[in-house]
Scaffold this motif. Sequence first.
Motif, PDB file in Angstrom:
ATOM      1  N   VAL A 108      17.913  -8.337 -22.266  1.00  0.00           N
ATOM      2  CA  VAL A 108      17.143  -7.577 -23.251  1.00  0.00           C
ATOM      3  C   VAL A 108      17.946  -7.363 -24.524  1.00  0.00           C
ATOM      4  O   VAL A 108      17.447  -7.564 -25.646  1.00  0.00           O
ATOM      5  N   GLN A 149      13.436 -12.747 -24.172  1.00  0.00           N
ATOM      6  CA  GLN A 149      12.224 -12.065 -23.739  1.00  0.00           C
ATOM      7  C   GLN A 149      11.815 -12.335 -22.295  1.00  0.00           C
ATOM      8  O   GLN A 149      10.836 -11.751 -21.817  1.00  0.00           O
ATOM      9  N   ARG A 192       9.399 -10.762 -19.414  1.00  0.00           N
ATOM     10  CA  ARG A 192       8.544 -11.639 -18.617  1.00  0.00           C
ATOM     11  C   ARG A 192       9.361 -12.191 -17.453  1.00  0.00           C
ATOM     12  O   ARG A 192      10.573 -12.420 -17.568  1.00  0.00           O
ATOM     13  N   THR A 247       9.862  -4.110 -14.519  1.00  0.00           N
ATOM     14  CA  THR A 247       8.831  -3.509 -15.367  1.00  0.00           C
ATOM     15  C   THR A 247       9.464  -2.711 -16.505  1.00  0.00           C
ATOM     16  O   THR A 247       9.060  -2.824 -17.670  1.00  0.00           O
ATOM     17  N   ASP A 248      10.462  -1.908 -16.170  1.00  0.00           N
ATOM     18  CA  ASP A 248      11.114  -1.075 -17.177  1.00  0.00           C
ATOM     19  C   ASP A 248      11.814  -1.905 -18.241  1.00  0.00           C
ATOM     20  O   ASP A 248      11.943  -1.479 -19.394  1.00  0.00           O
ATOM     21  N   SER A 249      12.263  -3.101 -17.888  1.00  0.00           N
ATOM     22  CA  SER A 249      12.975  -3.957 -18.840  1.00  0.00           C
ATOM     23  C   SER A 249      12.052  -4.512 -19.917  1.00  0.00           C
ATOM     24  O   SER A 249      12.507  -4.857 -21.019  1.00  0.00           O
ATOM     25  N   GLY A 250      10.770  -4.666 -19.586  1.00  0.00           N
ATOM     26  CA  GLY A 250       9.829  -5.272 -20.519  1.00  0.00           C
ATOM     27  C   GLY A 250       9.917  -6.779 -20.594  1.00  0.00           C
ATOM     28  O   GLY A 250       9.251  -7.401 -21.433  1.00  0.00           O
ATOM     29  N   ALA A 297       6.335  -8.489 -17.645  1.00  0.00           N
ATOM     30  CA  ALA A 297       5.486  -8.301 -18.817  1.00  0.00           C
ATOM     31  C   ALA A 297       4.405  -9.362 -18.865  1.00  0.00           C
ATOM     32  O   ALA A 297       4.443 -10.367 -18.134  1.00  0.00           O
TER      33      ALA A 297
END
Length: 287
Positions: A28, A33, A60, A55-58, A100
């Motif tokens: 991140v 991404q 894909r 999920t928290d990382s954002g 994501a």
Amino acid sequence: MNAVDPRLSMNQATIKYANLETALEVTVDAGVQAIGLWREPVNDVGLDVATRMLTDSGLRFTTHCRGGFFTLPDGPARIAALDDNRRAIEETAALAAAGAAGSTAVLVLVAGGLPEGARDLAGTRHRVQDAIGELVPDALAAGVTLAIEPLHPMYISDRCVVSTLGQALDIAADFDARAVGVTVDTFHVFWDPDVLIQIARAGREGRLATYQVCDWKTPLPADVLLSRHYPGDGVIDFGSLTRAVVDAGYTGDIEVEIFNEDIWAAEHREVVRRTAAGFRDAVVPHL
């Protein structure tokens, strides 16, 4: 500072000694991404924790590595291997749901090497096909694509009896393309004189599940598993391979997956930075 191409995915193997938390963080922070994960770090924290972290990382989620090793003789060990692959399918589905938007549920398969004392390559590949057939219902139910990865022929004895993209596609041909596709990894297939033809075939058949890149350079180390390099540091023609993948209709993320002790020993953030730079210079111009 050069922007990181949005299609780059950091395969976790490239920063092997980073735990899951660190791998997500440095990916991140570098502006990458997407990430491809490995089962061992996920299982170290447990699937529930891993999905929350993802999920928290954002980020894909692009692939889960790995399933496979289907060449065991009939008996308890083969049954256990199939059951472990079913767990890997469940993990893949959960991680893809946690990633994501744009995440893909792809489980990379390494077929397994020749059993001890065996020399029948064709027959062993049929065993791989039979095993994948047993897993297809599970994959379809979970919405997961099993991506057969051909490995360079130097790995036939210990890791993978599937050496060419054509062989992988032949194994996949009997199954629903939603459930069984192929992995194109430049390190493993660049040498094949038919590779461009087979990439086009993969596109026509709807089986191009993931594209992975790294480079080949000699001399190879004593452990040939650890002979991968940053894109652009070796002899692979990323132009022809990448254009072929794009022309075949592939629009997904592209993973950089490197096995190299010197790279693993380097500082994780520097490895991610260097990976992004190599990807930008060697791969992006051909997208």
